[in-house]
Design a protein around this motif. Structure first.
Motif, PDB file in Angstrom:
ATOM      1  N   ALA A 170     -11.569 -45.225  -5.231  1.00 30.20           N
ATOM      2  CA  ALA A 170     -12.209 -44.473  -6.306  1.00 30.20           C
ATOM      3  C   ALA A 170     -13.711 -44.687  -6.263  1.00 30.20           C
ATOM      4  O   ALA A 170     -14.179 -45.762  -5.876  1.00 30.20           O
ATOM      5  N   ALA A 171     -14.463 -43.660  -6.662  1.00 29.27           N
ATOM      6  CA  ALA A 171     -15.905 -43.819  -6.808  1.00 29.27           C
ATOM      7  C   ALA A 171     -16.162 -44.861  -7.888  1.00 29.27           C
ATOM      8  O   ALA A 171     -15.476 -44.911  -8.905  1.00 29.27           O
ATOM      9  N   GLY A 172     -17.151 -45.717  -7.656  1.00 29.39           N
ATOM     10  CA  GLY A 172     -17.444 -46.801  -8.576  1.00 29.39           C
ATOM     11  C   GLY A 172     -16.819 -48.110  -8.173  1.00 29.39           C
ATOM     12  O   GLY A 172     -17.159 -49.167  -8.718  1.00 29.39           O
ATOM     13  N   ARG A 173     -15.910 -48.078  -7.206  1.00 28.76           N
ATOM     14  CA  ARG A 173     -15.248 -49.299  -6.770  1.00 28.76           C
ATOM     15  C   ARG A 173     -16.231 -50.191  -6.013  1.00 28.76           C
ATOM     16  O   ARG A 173     -17.088 -49.713  -5.283  1.00 28.76           O
ATOM     17  N   ARG A 174     -16.103 -51.497  -6.186  1.00 31.06           N
ATOM     18  CA  ARG A 174     -16.962 -52.473  -5.512  1.00 31.06           C
ATOM     19  C   ARG A 174     -16.099 -53.309  -4.558  1.00 31.06           C
ATOM     20  O   ARG A 174     -15.025 -53.793  -4.949  1.00 31.06           O
ATOM     21  N   LEU A 175     -16.574 -53.474  -3.318  1.00 32.87           N
ATOM     22  CA  LEU A 175     -15.866 -54.278  -2.320  1.00 32.87           C
ATOM     23  C   LEU A 175     -16.855 -55.171  -1.588  1.00 32.87           C
ATOM     24  O   LEU A 175     -18.042 -54.837  -1.485  1.00 32.87           O
ATOM     25  N   PRO A 176     -16.384 -56.290  -1.036  1.00 35.70           N
ATOM     26  CA  PRO A 176     -17.267 -57.130  -0.222  1.00 35.70           C
ATOM     27  C   PRO A 176     -17.786 -56.348   0.982  1.00 35.70           C
ATOM     28  O   PRO A 176     -17.001 -55.746   1.727  1.00 35.70           O
ATOM     29  N   ALA A 177     -19.085 -56.344   1.176  1.00 36.53           N
ATOM     30  CA  ALA A 177     -19.682 -55.529   2.236  1.00 36.53           C
ATOM     31  C   ALA A 177     -19.153 -55.896   3.616  1.00 36.53           C
ATOM     32  O   ALA A 177     -18.936 -55.028   4.467  1.00 36.53           O
ATOM     33  N   HIS A 178     -18.921 -57.186   3.867  1.00 35.93           N
ATOM     34  CA  HIS A 178     -18.537 -57.616   5.217  1.00 35.93           C
ATOM     35  C   HIS A 178     -17.135 -57.167   5.610  1.00 35.93           C
ATOM     36  O   HIS A 178     -16.764 -57.258   6.779  1.00 35.93           O
ATOM     37  N   CYS A 179     -16.359 -56.666   4.636  1.00 35.41           N
ATOM     38  CA  CYS A 179     -14.994 -56.225   4.926  1.00 35.41           C
ATOM     39  C   CYS A 179     -14.891 -54.720   5.181  1.00 35.41           C
ATOM     40  O   CYS A 179     -13.790 -54.225   5.446  1.00 35.41           O
ATOM     41  N   HIS A 233      -7.257 -59.604   8.797  1.00 27.16           N
ATOM     42  CA  HIS A 233      -8.154 -59.100   9.840  1.00 27.16           C
ATOM     43  C   HIS A 233      -9.630 -59.150   9.428  1.00 27.16           C
ATOM     44  O   HIS A 233     -10.508 -58.824  10.235  1.00 27.16           O
ATOM     45  N   SER A 234      -9.925 -59.525   8.194  1.00 30.19           N
ATOM     46  CA  SER A 234     -11.313 -59.559   7.703  1.00 30.19           C
ATOM     47  C   SER A 234     -12.131 -60.599   8.462  1.00 30.19           C
ATOM     48  O   SER A 234     -11.619 -61.661   8.854  1.00 30.19           O
ATOM     49  N   LEU A 235     -13.417 -60.295   8.657  1.00 29.52           N
ATOM     50  CA  LEU A 235     -14.334 -61.247   9.270  1.00 29.52           C
ATOM     51  C   LEU A 235     -14.811 -62.221   8.194  1.00 29.52           C
ATOM     52  O   LEU A 235     -15.504 -61.827   7.258  1.00 29.52           O
ATOM     53  N   ALA A 257     -20.770 -66.410  11.938  1.00 32.81           N
ATOM     54  CA  ALA A 257     -21.187 -66.143  13.319  1.00 32.81           C
ATOM     55  C   ALA A 257     -20.527 -64.880  13.851  1.00 32.81           C
ATOM     56  O   ALA A 257     -21.161 -64.065  14.534  1.00 32.81           O
ATOM     57  N   GLU A 258     -19.242 -64.700  13.544  1.00 34.69           N
ATOM     58  CA  GLU A 258     -18.538 -63.494  13.990  1.00 34.69           C
ATOM     59  C   GLU A 258     -19.101 -62.255  13.296  1.00 34.69           C
ATOM     60  O   GLU A 258     -19.225 -61.185  13.911  1.00 34.69           O
ATOM     61  N   LEU A 259     -19.436 -62.419  12.025  1.00 37.70           N
ATOM     62  CA  LEU A 259     -20.028 -61.292  11.299  1.00 37.70           C
ATOM     63  C   LEU A 259     -21.370 -60.911  11.903  1.00 37.70           C
ATOM     64  O   LEU A 259     -21.655 -59.723  12.105  1.00 37.70           O
ATOM     65  N   ARG A 260     -22.196 -61.885  12.215  1.00 36.78           N
ATOM     66  CA  ARG A 260     -23.503 -61.588  12.813  1.00 36.78           C
ATOM     67  C   ARG A 260     -23.343 -60.887  14.158  1.00 36.78           C
ATOM     68  O   ARG A 260     -24.093 -59.965  14.481  1.00 36.78           O
ATOM     69  N   ALA A 261     -22.366 -61.325  14.934  1.00 37.05           N
ATOM     70  CA  ALA A 261     -22.120 -60.673  16.222  1.00 37.05           C
ATOM     71  C   ALA A 261     -21.677 -59.221  16.015  1.00 37.05           C
ATOM     72  O   ALA A 261     -22.106 -58.317  16.744  1.00 37.05           O
ATOM     73  N   ALA A 262     -20.841 -59.008  15.008  1.00 39.52           N
ATOM     74  CA  ALA A 262     -20.388 -57.644  14.710  1.00 39.52           C
ATOM     75  C   ALA A 262     -21.549 -56.773  14.247  1.00 39.52           C
ATOM     76  O   ALA A 262     -21.657 -55.595  14.640  1.00 39.52           O
ATOM     77  N   LEU A 263     -22.433 -57.326  13.441  1.00 36.36           N
ATOM     78  CA  LEU A 263     -23.584 -56.558  12.957  1.00 36.36           C
ATOM     79  C   LEU A 263     -24.543 -56.231  14.101  1.00 36.36           C
ATOM     80  O   LEU A 263     -25.147 -55.149  14.121  1.00 36.36           O
ATOM     81  N   SER A 264     -24.680 -57.139  15.043  1.00 36.92           N
ATOM     82  CA  SER A 264     -25.515 -56.864  16.214  1.00 36.92           C
ATOM     83  C   SER A 264     -24.956 -55.682  17.003  1.00 36.92           C
ATOM     84  O   SER A 264     -25.703 -54.814  17.461  1.00 36.92           O
TER      85      SER A 264
END
Length: 256
Positions: A129-138, A169-171, A175-182
């Protein structure tokens, strides 16, 4: 439908030339670029200057630049822009093309907030739904937005925080998150596979404002039963196009 007025079309053609190069032009340059008669160009330039859409440059005789009237029109357009409303319109266009769920989201602290959403018509589809908030890294939109941050700002948002997972499956490792963002920065597109929902994969692309800043991301979400490598490539291209269309509505002039 009424006919186009040639003189007005030529005047706009002249104004749009000033979006290129250093933003200054002379009458001979306009004549050459548009292949118009010199007299016509002179009359149009004189008219545009008289209405303050163009001004002459005192230190460069014979050259013109955009005048204050163009700034006033652009400012009024910017005042009337609504990211959520424009995002909803573009999301609808993208969803009509692929018949999958489309979101537009913004970044707030370390979370994303969905500001626009259009559902798929399939019986099996992502529920949100619009307005929903989730962790950005997921999320794919979150990864796209995090990857667009300056290094210091990214550090401030993720250092010292617990990266809670939404699925197995979430990061959750920094370190894994930074690699994914790169990898996202290199590709220009973000993806997530069952990281926010165990049954859904998603791709996302950046939305830029008139200054070129990433202000949102547009994503396409697909149930795993309709997911494949070919589908991911197809929807990545569609997300890039949709994000580019929304960026253009926000005044961004870069490549889509």
């Amino acid at each position: 439908m009424g006919r186009l007025v040639p003189a007005v079309t030529r005047a706009f053609d002249i104004l749009e030339l000033f979006l290129e190069g250093d933003g200054t032009l002379s009458a001979p340059e306009v004549t050459r670029k548009l292949r118009l008669p010199r007299t016509t160009v002179h009359e149009l330039l004189t008219t545009l200057a008289a209405r303050s859409y163009l001004v002459t440059i005192p230190e460069q005789p014979g050259r013109y630049r955009l005048g204050v009237r163009t700034y006033q029109l652009g400012s009024r357009y910017a005042e009337q822009l609504d990211l959520a409303a424009e995002g909803q319109r573009v999301a609808r266009e993208v969803a009509e093309t692929c018949d999958e769920t489309v979101h537009v989201a913004i970044l707030e602290d370390a979370d994303v907030i969905y500001i626009a959403k259009v559902d798929s018509t399939h019986a099996v589809r992502m529920v949100s739904a619009a307005g929903r908030r989730l962790p950005a890294h997921c999320t794919a939109v979150g990864k796209m937005l995090l990857a667009s941050l300056p290094a210091a700002e990214l550090d401030a948002r993720i250092e010292g925080r617990e990266l809670a997972g939404m699925t197995p499956h979430s990061l959750t490792d920094p370190a894994e998150l930074r690699a994914a963002l790169s990898a996202v920065r290199e590709r220009g597109v973000a993806s997530e596979h069952r990281e926010s929902n165990p049954d859904v994969s998603c791709v996302a692309a950046p939305v830029r404002d008139s200054a070129g800043r990433v202000v949102a991301a547009l994503s396409v979400s697909v149930p795993m039963i309709r997911w494949s490598e070919d589908r991911e490539a197809e929807l990545s291209d569609l997300a890039v196009k949709g994000a580019g269309d929304l960026s253009a509505r926000l005044g961004h002039r870069g490549a889509r």
